[in-house]
Design a protein around this motif. Structure first.
Motif, PDB file in Angstrom:
ATOM      1  N   GLY A 113      50.209  33.211  47.778  1.00  0.00           N
ATOM      2  CA  GLY A 113      49.528  34.487  47.624  1.00  0.00           C
ATOM      3  C   GLY A 113      48.036  34.346  47.390  1.00  0.00           C
ATOM      4  N   CYS A 152      50.816  36.018  52.804  1.00  0.00           N
ATOM      5  CA  CYS A 152      50.049  37.227  52.502  1.00  0.00           C
ATOM      6  C   CYS A 152      48.821  36.868  51.673  1.00  0.00           C
ATOM      7  N   ARG A 161      47.149  42.040  49.051  1.00  0.00           N
ATOM      8  CA  ARG A 161      48.196  43.033  48.841  1.00  0.00           C
ATOM      9  C   ARG A 161      47.603  44.370  48.404  1.00  0.00           C
ATOM     10  N   CYS A 218      52.158  44.059  51.475  1.00  0.00           N
ATOM     11  CA  CYS A 218      51.097  43.193  51.988  1.00  0.00           C
ATOM     12  C   CYS A 218      50.172  43.964  52.925  1.00  0.00           C
ATOM     13  N   VAL A 236      47.756  39.429  56.374  1.00  0.00           N
ATOM     14  CA  VAL A 236      48.522  38.184  56.481  1.00  0.00           C
ATOM     15  C   VAL A 236      47.666  37.124  57.169  1.00  0.00           C
TER      16      VAL A 236
END
Length: 329
Positions: free
Chosen positions: A201, A232, A235, A244, A247
């Protein structure tokens, strides 16, 4: 007359001896031919180029929502054909609060030894932000992680996996996370433990930025844990988890970039089609990348889907991994 009787008997004895010797040699040859497919070389060719571990997150529903006993992790992994264990720190929060940290780690070691399992790594969550822009906060996160370094050493793991949250601004994140990782890895080196960064993340899922940070850290015990999923990088409303918004554009290139520094690999899966293929990830393509990189360590099965049960998803992921590896032979 005695000679006439003796000679045929002698001749018959010789012929019988020759026949028995020939039969014995033939049986040995036949036996050797039958055993040939089971020699070391043939057996080795049936094994994948990696070892299989189970990521405990695959069982998080059982251990969290369903109230299962996480001390059963080693037993479950063994029963499902795994060799290694990848622990998740947050799944033992209640046990640590009740029993104490050291007791929990000692119990995990006892269970792993009981079932003949190898402890591979600990995925550490909730111990502060190693890339915080506030140095005091960053240093506290380093201190919080040290007990998990000690735990990994006690269990015989080779690494801990850390998160690298703090900021999503690359120019500020790289110097901050470099500092946090260097401080933690300096301590971890005294315990012979590696500190691994997963694409987990935010900027850790932006492979080029992550690798710039790993290069900046420049320590032998700091590396990567490429996850097949988890790409991702942004977010909704800046949340760490949830919907998300952005990406990383090429997950396969991202995995390839991370592999040279990898000492662990996570086989994420979400769902499977009727042929047993993962619906969002090209496993054969990824496994080829892993093999081409020369990686031969553990690949951890991490099923995160909801359609199949956890055990069904674990089996489907494991089967796909093995099939993909076999297709490369």
């Amino acid at each position: 007359m005695a000679k006439l009787i003796f000679l045929p008997r002698l001749t018959g004895f010789i012929l019988l001896s020759l026949f028995l010797s020939f039969s014995a040699c033939k049986q040995k040859a036949d036996k050797a031919e039958k055993m040939e497919p089971s020699n070391g070389t043939a057996m080795a060719s049936q094994e994948p180029f990696f070892k299989l571990s189970l990521a405990e997150w695959s069982l998080h529903q059982k251990f969290q929502a369903e109230g299962g006993d996480p001390f059963q992790f080693a037993e479950i992994a063994k029963a499902n054909g795994f060799e290694g264990l990848e622990y998740v720190s947050q799944l033992y929060s209640k046990q640590i609060e009740t029993l104490g940290f050291d007791k929990v780690i000692d119990s995990l070691k006892t269970m792993s030894e009981k079932h003949g399992m190898q402890n591979v790594l600990i995925m550490v969550d909730g111990e502060g932000e190693l890339a915080s822009l506030d140095e005091a906060e960053r240093d506290q996160a380093v201190e919080n992680h040290k007990k998990w370094v000690d735990a990994a050493a006690t269990l015989g793991c080779h690494a801990i996996r850390v998160n690298t949250f703090g900021t999503n601004d690359p120019e500020q994140w790289i110097p901050a996370v470099t500092d946090g990782l260097q401080k933690l890895a300096t301590y971890a080196a005294t315990k012979n433990i590696e500190v691994l960064c997963e694409n987990h993340g935010w900027l850790s899922s932006d492979a080029p930025v992550l690798m710039k940070a790993i290069t900046a850290v420049n320590m032998d015990n700091v590396g990567t844990l490429p996850d097949f999923g988890n790409w991702c990088i942004k977010r909704n409303q800046g949340e760490r988890w949830g919907a998300c918004e952005e990406v990383y554009p090429d997950k396969y290139e991202g995995i390839k970039m991370m592999l040279p520094k990898a000492t662990a690999v996570s086989a994420k899966s979400y769902d499977f089609d009727e042929n047993g293929n993962e619906t969002t990830l090209d496993y054969p393509r990824i496994i080829k990348l892993v093999k081409d990189a020369g990686y031969t360590g553990f690949i951890g099965v991490e099923y995160e889907g909801t359609r199949l049960s956890e055990l069904e998803g674990i089996k489907a992921t494991k089967d796909l991994l093995l099939r993909s590896a076999k297709d490369l032979e």
